[in-house]
Design an enzyme around this catalytic site. Structure first.
Site, PDB file in Angstrom:
ATOM      1  N   CYS A  68      39.800  16.017  31.478  1.00 22.18           N
ATOM      2  CA  CYS A  68      39.115  17.224  31.005  1.00 22.18           C
ATOM      3  C   CYS A  68      39.974  18.478  30.996  1.00 22.18           C
ATOM      4  O   CYS A  68      39.571  19.489  30.428  1.00 22.18           O
ATOM      5  CB  CYS A  68      37.845  17.472  31.828  1.00 22.18           C
ATOM      6  SG  CYS A  68      38.095  18.407  33.343  1.00 22.18           S
ATOM      7  N   CYS A  71      40.809  20.255  36.547  1.00 18.06           N
ATOM      8  CA  CYS A  71      41.480  20.041  37.839  1.00 18.06           C
ATOM      9  C   CYS A  71      42.831  19.359  37.658  1.00 18.06           C
ATOM     10  O   CYS A  71      42.994  18.500  36.794  1.00 18.06           O
ATOM     11  CB  CYS A  71      40.602  19.184  38.738  1.00 18.06           C
ATOM     12  SG  CYS A  71      39.014  19.922  39.131  1.00 18.06           S
ATOM     13  N   GLN A 245      34.435  37.220  40.925  1.00 16.62           N
ATOM     14  CA  GLN A 245      35.198  36.190  41.627  1.00 16.62           C
ATOM     15  C   GLN A 245      34.506  34.850  41.398  1.00 16.62           C
ATOM     16  O   GLN A 245      33.281  34.769  41.304  1.00 16.62           O
ATOM     17  CB  GLN A 245      35.299  36.505  43.112  1.00 16.62           C
ATOM     18  CG  GLN A 245      35.993  37.815  43.426  1.00 16.62           C
ATOM     19  CD  GLN A 245      37.463  37.834  43.038  1.00 16.62           C
ATOM     20  OE1 GLN A 245      38.053  36.807  42.710  1.00 16.62           O
ATOM     21  NE2 GLN A 245      38.067  39.025  43.068  1.00 16.62           N
ATOM     22  N   PHE A 272      41.006  49.105  39.903  1.00 13.42           N
ATOM     23  CA  PHE A 272      40.581  47.888  39.193  1.00 13.42           C
ATOM     24  C   PHE A 272      39.267  47.411  39.824  1.00 13.42           C
ATOM     25  O   PHE A 272      39.130  46.266  40.227  1.00 13.42           O
ATOM     26  CB  PHE A 272      41.646  46.791  39.274  1.00 13.42           C
ATOM     27  CG  PHE A 272      43.018  47.233  38.829  1.00 13.42           C
ATOM     28  CD1 PHE A 272      43.377  47.209  37.492  1.00 13.42           C
ATOM     29  CD2 PHE A 272      43.958  47.678  39.750  1.00 13.42           C
ATOM     30  CE1 PHE A 272      44.642  47.607  37.080  1.00 13.42           C
ATOM     31  CE2 PHE A 272      45.229  48.074  39.355  1.00 13.42           C
ATOM     32  CZ  PHE A 272      45.580  48.045  38.006  1.00 13.42           C
ATOM     33  N   GLU A 292      38.198  52.047  37.064  1.00 12.98           N
ATOM     34  CA  GLU A 292      38.124  50.820  36.275  1.00 12.98           C
ATOM     35  C   GLU A 292      38.215  51.178  34.795  1.00 12.98           C
ATOM     36  O   GLU A 292      37.708  52.211  34.365  1.00 12.98           O
ATOM     37  CB  GLU A 292      36.803  50.098  36.579  1.00 12.98           C
ATOM     38  CG  GLU A 292      36.427  48.968  35.646  1.00 12.98           C
ATOM     39  CD  GLU A 292      37.430  47.840  35.626  1.00 12.98           C
ATOM     40  OE1 GLU A 292      37.771  47.384  34.520  1.00 12.98           O
ATOM     41  OE2 GLU A 292      37.879  47.413  36.722  1.00 12.98           O
ATOM     42  N   CYS A 366      45.484  37.380  42.371  1.00 14.38           N
ATOM     43  CA  CYS A 366      45.298  35.976  41.986  1.00 14.38           C
ATOM     44  C   CYS A 366      46.610  35.361  41.523  1.00 14.38           C
ATOM     45  O   CYS A 366      46.617  34.258  40.986  1.00 14.38           O
ATOM     46  CB  CYS A 366      44.245  35.864  40.884  1.00 14.38           C
ATOM     47  SG  CYS A 366      44.665  36.749  39.370  1.00 14.38           S
TER      48      CYS A 366
END
Length: 413
Positions: A68, A71, A245, A272, A292, A366
């Site tokens: 897919c 993962c 998140q 942000f 922001e 991230c």
């Protein structure tokens, strides 16, 4: 034509890397020490069979694994997987000459992801809804997803039917599904322009099926129940397509780390700020100025503050921090600061923070590579790095979050 490879190590995206004639070859779904056969094409290869398996290889949790495109690491034993993910942060900081004790990875549980982006396309055989196969445009229809909240998986049939109702294109389009306190919030992108009849049918379906909202390319088609999420004690009505998140648990962990670090600050800047996942929590103890660039997100934050009780003052400012970062003189009005930029990081803003007198800073990221770059700027500007905590919220992927906490001694006047 297949060939035999011995996997030496894992690459940054979780692919196994083998040394071969002509250089490195990347073989997905393999582990260090394994001997495999794979069909090679230049520097990438498709796994054919595992001849000698690593003792760290385990059975994947999902029938769609390797197909897919979601993962990358379901076959990796849990503790080794967590160590590998933490090491990504260690190596990124080391590459910038940053030495710091790095905490153990905060793990991510299965069935906790609250926001999922599906791909969809109408075919002669019917509507496809699923994920895109890696390095391909082929959509793999899915029947299960062990990373997602059960509410999303249970709704797959309804979501496929809704995709069919809103589809006004022969091309692939995206459907973002978010679990909120009010129900599922569905945002369709690039599905084509809906006619009046199509809108009525889709609206009736959404209402009948108990979904909270349907929007198409940012425009609300129907909203039987305003989608609401909780940021601490504050309820926020989020706009269509709003950033959140991926898991509530990871968000809560980040907020706790940031909140503890900035607990003594009277005035905090949240850069942000999004819809206020940090700002509205921090406002329980501190005055907060939220900055922001996205107007709907900022409006949601401001509206939530105005309807909340028991908070200190929260002010907001719409500003593109990439084009016009807050200057060090502006930042000197604050004694605490948190910034959580996109994957590109916040290089120019970090340069201004480095010149400032803000005593306590929390950097949320991230992307370990851009985090390390930004931390290097702050450290060179006089900040001391106190801690770094890696956080997993994209289970079985190569992505890892981190929260870094810094302090700067007050300058003598």
């Amino acid at each position: 034509m297949s060939a035999r490879f011995t996997i030496a190590r894992l690459g940054s995206q979780g692919d196994g890397i083998a040394e071969a004639d002509g250089g490195e070859v990347f073989v997905p779904f393999t582990l260090p020490g394994e001997t495999v056969t794979a069909a090679r094409e230049k520097h990438s290869a498709t796994l054919m069979s595992v001849l000698e398996a690593s003792p760290l290889r385990i059975d994947p949790a999902c029938r769609h694994f390797t197909e897919c495109g979601g993962c990358a690491l379901q076959h990796f034993e849990a503790e080794a997987y967590r160590q590998w993910k933490r090491e990504k942060v260690v190596q990124a900081l080391k590459a910038k000459g940053i030495a710091c004790d790095i905490a153990a990875l905060v793990p991510c549980a299965p069935e906790t992801r609250r926001r999922v982006v599906f791909s969809a396309r109408r075919t002669e055989a019917g509507m496809l809804l699923g994920f895109v196969r890696a390095l391909s445009s082929e959509i793999i229809p899915i029947e299960e997803c062990p990373i997602s909240l059960p509410a999303i998986v249970a709704a797959l049939g309804r979501l496929r039917a809704l995709a069919d109702l809103v589809c006004a294109t022969s091309k692939a389009f995206h459907m973002t599904v978010t679990v909120t306190a009010s129900g599922l919030d569905v945002a369709v992108q690039d599905g084509g322009k809906l006619g009046d009849h199509q809108r009525r049918i889709a609206s009736n379906f959404v209402t009948a099926e108990g979904l909270a909202r349907l929007s198409v390319d940012g425009e609300i088609v129907v909203e039987p129940k305003k989608p609401v999420v909780q940021f601490g004690s504050v309820a926020v009505a989020v706009p269509p397509g709003a950033f959140m998140q991926a898991t509530e648990a990871a968000e809560r962990t980040m907020a706790e780390l940031v909140g503890q670090h900035l607990s003594r600050a009277k005035k905090v800047a949240d850069l942000f700020a999004g819809c206020g996942s940090f700002a509205l929590r921090l406002a329980a103890k501190s005055e907060v100025h939220a900055v922001e660039g996205d107007a709907p997100a900022l409006a949601a934050l401001d509206r939530a503050f105005r309807f909340a009780s028991g908070l200190k003052r929260v002010t907001s400012e719409r500003r593109d921090l990439f084009r016009r970062p807050l200057t060090f003189k502006e930042l000197n009005a604050f004694d605490g600061l948190v910034f959580d930029p996109p994957r590109a990081g916040a290089e120019d803003q970090s340069k201004q923070i480095a010149r400032s007198d803000v005593p306590m800073v929390a950097a949320v990221s991230c992307n370990p590579v851009t985090l390390a770059r930004d931390l290097r700027i702050l450290i060179d500007g006089g900040y001391a790095l106190k801690s770094v905590t890696p956080i997993d919220q994209f289970l079985w992927s190569a992505h890892v979050e981190a929260v870094a906490l810094l302090e700067k001694p007050k300058r003598r006047r």
